[in-house]
Design a protein around this motif. Sequence first.
Motif, PDB file in Angstrom:
ATOM      1  N   MET A   1       0.846  -1.199   0.000  1.00  0.00           N
ATOM      2  CA  MET A   1       0.000   0.000   0.000  1.00  0.00           C
ATOM      3  C   MET A   1       0.879   1.246   0.000  1.00  0.00           C
ATOM      4  O   MET A   1       1.899   1.297   0.665  1.00  0.00           O
ATOM      5  N   ILE A   2       0.473   2.247  -0.766  1.00  0.00           N
ATOM      6  CA  ILE A   2       1.123   3.554  -0.729  1.00  0.00           C
ATOM      7  C   ILE A   2       0.399   4.371   0.341  1.00  0.00           C
ATOM      8  O   ILE A   2      -0.809   4.569   0.267  1.00  0.00           O
ATOM      9  N   LEU A   3       1.150   4.835   1.343  1.00  0.00           N
ATOM     10  CA  LEU A   3       0.560   5.619   2.424  1.00  0.00           C
ATOM     11  C   LEU A   3       0.513   7.088   2.021  1.00  0.00           C
ATOM     12  O   LEU A   3       1.495   7.632   1.531  1.00  0.00           O
ATOM     13  N   ASP A   4      -0.626   7.736   2.258  1.00  0.00           N
ATOM     14  CA  ASP A   4      -0.758   9.152   1.925  1.00  0.00           C
ATOM     15  C   ASP A   4      -0.380  10.020   3.118  1.00  0.00           C
ATOM     16  O   ASP A   4       0.047   9.528   4.158  1.00  0.00           O
ATOM     17  N   GLU A   5      -0.547  11.342   2.963  1.00  0.00           N
ATOM     18  CA  GLU A   5      -0.127  12.295   4.004  1.00  0.00           C
ATOM     19  C   GLU A   5      -0.870  12.094   5.331  1.00  0.00           C
ATOM     20  O   GLU A   5      -0.377  12.480   6.380  1.00  0.00           O
ATOM     21  N   ARG A   6      -2.043  11.478   5.318  1.00  0.00           N
ATOM     22  CA  ARG A   6      -2.783  11.226   6.560  1.00  0.00           C
ATOM     23  C   ARG A   6      -2.135  10.125   7.391  1.00  0.00           C
ATOM     24  O   ARG A   6      -2.473   9.937   8.545  1.00  0.00           O
ATOM     25  N   HIS A   7      -1.229   9.394   6.797  1.00  0.00           N
ATOM     26  CA  HIS A   7      -0.656   8.228   7.460  1.00  0.00           C
ATOM     27  C   HIS A   7       0.812   8.420   7.842  1.00  0.00           C
ATOM     28  O   HIS A   7       1.583   7.461   7.873  1.00  0.00           O
TER      29      HIS A   7
ATOM     30  N   LYS B   1       3.829   5.585   8.745  1.00  0.00           N
ATOM     31  CA  LYS B   1       5.150   5.546   8.111  1.00  0.00           C
ATOM     32  C   LYS B   1       6.259   5.555   9.156  1.00  0.00           C
ATOM     33  O   LYS B   1       7.248   4.828   9.032  1.00  0.00           O
ATOM     34  N   ASP B   2       6.105   6.374  10.188  1.00  0.00           N
ATOM     35  CA  ASP B   2       7.117   6.456  11.244  1.00  0.00           C
ATOM     36  C   ASP B   2       7.272   5.130  11.980  1.00  0.00           C
ATOM     37  O   ASP B   2       8.386   4.660  12.210  1.00  0.00           O
ATOM     38  N   VAL B   3       6.153   4.536  12.368  1.00  0.00           N
ATOM     39  CA  VAL B   3       6.206   3.265  13.092  1.00  0.00           C
ATOM     40  C   VAL B   3       6.723   2.167  12.163  1.00  0.00           C
ATOM     41  O   VAL B   3       7.536   1.331  12.568  1.00  0.00           O
ATOM     42  N   LEU B   4       6.278   2.166  10.908  1.00  0.00           N
ATOM     43  CA  LEU B   4       6.750   1.170   9.943  1.00  0.00           C
ATOM     44  C   LEU B   4       8.269   1.252   9.793  1.00  0.00           C
ATOM     45  O   LEU B   4       8.943   0.216   9.796  1.00  0.00           O
ATOM     46  N   ALA B   5       8.805   2.456   9.696  1.00  0.00           N
ATOM     47  CA  ALA B   5      10.258   2.612   9.581  1.00  0.00           C
ATOM     48  C   ALA B   5      10.967   2.038  10.812  1.00  0.00           C
ATOM     49  O   ALA B   5      12.012   1.376  10.686  1.00  0.00           O
ATOM     50  N   GLN B   6      10.419   2.261  11.995  1.00  0.00           N
ATOM     51  CA  GLN B   6      10.995   1.735  13.224  1.00  0.00           C
ATOM     52  C   GLN B   6      10.916   0.206  13.237  1.00  0.00           C
ATOM     53  O   GLN B   6      11.873  -0.471  13.616  1.00  0.00           O
TER      54      GLN B   6
ATOM     55  N   LYS C   1      10.203 -11.850  22.386  1.00  0.00           N
ATOM     56  CA  LYS C   1       9.090 -11.046  21.863  1.00  0.00           C
ATOM     57  C   LYS C   1       8.887  -9.765  22.674  1.00  0.00           C
ATOM     58  O   LYS C   1       8.692  -8.692  22.120  1.00  0.00           O
ATOM     59  N   ARG C   2       8.956  -9.867  23.975  1.00  0.00           N
ATOM     60  CA  ARG C   2       8.759  -8.698  24.844  1.00  0.00           C
ATOM     61  C   ARG C   2       9.823  -7.637  24.558  1.00  0.00           C
ATOM     62  O   ARG C   2       9.533  -6.457  24.450  1.00  0.00           O
ATOM     63  N   ARG C   3      11.073  -8.064  24.435  1.00  0.00           N
ATOM     64  CA  ARG C   3      12.155  -7.113  24.146  1.00  0.00           C
ATOM     65  C   ARG C   3      11.973  -6.468  22.775  1.00  0.00           C
ATOM     66  O   ARG C   3      12.187  -5.270  22.604  1.00  0.00           O
ATOM     67  N   LEU C   4      11.552  -7.250  21.797  1.00  0.00           N
ATOM     68  CA  LEU C   4      11.325  -6.724  20.454  1.00  0.00           C
ATOM     69  C   LEU C   4      10.249  -5.639  20.468  1.00  0.00           C
ATOM     70  O   LEU C   4      10.427  -4.564  19.886  1.00  0.00           O
ATOM     71  N   ILE C   5       9.139  -5.892  21.134  1.00  0.00           N
ATOM     72  CA  ILE C   5       8.066  -4.898  21.221  1.00  0.00           C
ATOM     73  C   ILE C   5       8.568  -3.639  21.931  1.00  0.00           C
ATOM     74  O   ILE C   5       8.285  -2.514  21.493  1.00  0.00           O
ATOM     75  N   THR C   6       9.331  -3.819  22.997  1.00  0.00           N
ATOM     76  CA  THR C   6       9.894  -2.670  23.709  1.00  0.00           C
ATOM     77  C   THR C   6      10.800  -1.847  22.796  1.00  0.00           C
ATOM     78  O   THR C   6      10.738  -0.613  22.777  1.00  0.00           O
ATOM     79  N   GLU C   7      11.624  -2.511  21.992  1.00  0.00           N
ATOM     80  CA  GLU C   7      12.518  -1.803  21.073  1.00  0.00           C
ATOM     81  C   GLU C   7      11.735  -1.072  19.982  1.00  0.00           C
ATOM     82  O   GLU C   7      12.090   0.042  19.600  1.00  0.00           O
ATOM     83  N   ILE C   8      10.686  -1.695  19.475  1.00  0.00           N
ATOM     84  CA  ILE C   8       9.882  -1.048  18.428  1.00  0.00           C
ATOM     85  C   ILE C   8       9.241   0.217  18.970  1.00  0.00           C
ATOM     86  O   ILE C   8       9.264   1.267  18.327  1.00  0.00           O
ATOM     87  N   PHE C   9       8.673   0.126  20.177  1.00  0.00           N
ATOM     88  CA  PHE C   9       7.946   1.267  20.727  1.00  0.00           C
ATOM     89  C   PHE C   9       8.787   2.089  21.700  1.00  0.00           C
ATOM     90  O   PHE C   9       8.247   2.837  22.511  1.00  0.00           O
ATOM     91  N   ASP C  10      10.113   1.988  21.567  1.00  0.00           N
ATOM     92  CA  ASP C  10      11.026   2.788  22.381  1.00  0.00           C
ATOM     93  C   ASP C  10      10.963   4.265  21.993  1.00  0.00           C
ATOM     94  O   ASP C  10      11.312   5.137  22.759  1.00  0.00           O
ATOM     95  N   VAL C  11      10.500   4.537  20.801  1.00  0.00           N
ATOM     96  CA  VAL C  11      10.364   5.896  20.291  1.00  0.00           C
ATOM     97  C   VAL C  11       8.934   6.363  20.544  1.00  0.00           C
ATOM     98  O   VAL C  11       7.986   5.592  20.433  1.00  0.00           O
ATOM     99  N   VAL C  12       8.757   7.635  20.889  1.00  0.00           N
ATOM    100  CA  VAL C  12       7.421   8.190  21.104  1.00  0.00           C
ATOM    101  C   VAL C  12       6.846   8.586  19.751  1.00  0.00           C
ATOM    102  O   VAL C  12       7.457   9.344  18.992  1.00  0.00           O
ATOM    103  N   PHE C  13       5.675   8.063  19.445  1.00  0.00           N
ATOM    104  CA  PHE C  13       5.011   8.364  18.178  1.00  0.00           C
ATOM    105  C   PHE C  13       3.824   9.284  18.415  1.00  0.00           C
ATOM    106  O   PHE C  13       3.278   9.344  19.513  1.00  0.00           O
TER     107      PHE C  13
ATOM    108  N   VAL D   1       0.794   9.101  17.228  1.00  0.00           N
ATOM    109  CA  VAL D   1      -0.508   8.434  17.243  1.00  0.00           C
ATOM    110  C   VAL D   1      -0.347   7.080  17.934  1.00  0.00           C
ATOM    111  O   VAL D   1       0.628   6.374  17.680  1.00  0.00           O
ATOM    112  N   PRO D   2      -1.285   6.711  18.807  1.00  0.00           N
ATOM    113  CA  PRO D   2      -1.192   5.396  19.455  1.00  0.00           C
ATOM    114  C   PRO D   2      -1.206   4.261  18.432  1.00  0.00           C
ATOM    115  O   PRO D   2      -1.980   4.274  17.471  1.00  0.00           O
ATOM    116  N   ALA D   3      -0.313   3.303  18.652  1.00  0.00           N
ATOM    117  CA  ALA D   3      -0.214   2.156  17.749  1.00  0.00           C
ATOM    118  C   ALA D   3       0.010   0.904  18.575  1.00  0.00           C
ATOM    119  O   ALA D   3       0.576   0.959  19.666  1.00  0.00           O
TER     120      ALA D   3
END
Length: 107
Positions: free
Chosen positions: A3-9, A13-18, A55-67, A69-71
């Motif tokens: 999918m091509i993400l538009d400006e609303r998304h 894009k930020d979370v996907l990059a992380q 798995k727990r460490r992986l999730i922590t690393e993914i969401f270590d950055v503040v985004f 929008v809640p994801a």
Amino acid sequence: MTMILDERHGAVKDVLAQVISVAKPEAVFLYHCKHDPDGELNSFKLCVICDYEDKRRLITEIFDVVFDVPATAVIYTREQFKELRDDKAAFANRVCTKGTMLYGSEK
């Protein structure tokens, strides 16, 4: 197909990059997006297919950055996903049938 993400998304894009940077996934699906009445993204859910040891460490690393929008992310190993994607009662099946692939390929 991806999918091509538009400006609303932008947040997606930020979370996907992380996710790509941290998890090195085989595939990432966007499963659910909530928007407010003005069309602004309120929250979303990703399904990540990757190999991991902790798995727990992986999730922590993914969401270590503040985004902005809640994801949330549901994470499967390649084997788990292949096993569950054809099971009509499994979340992996709903991701395959109703989700949108953002990264990778289905095998």
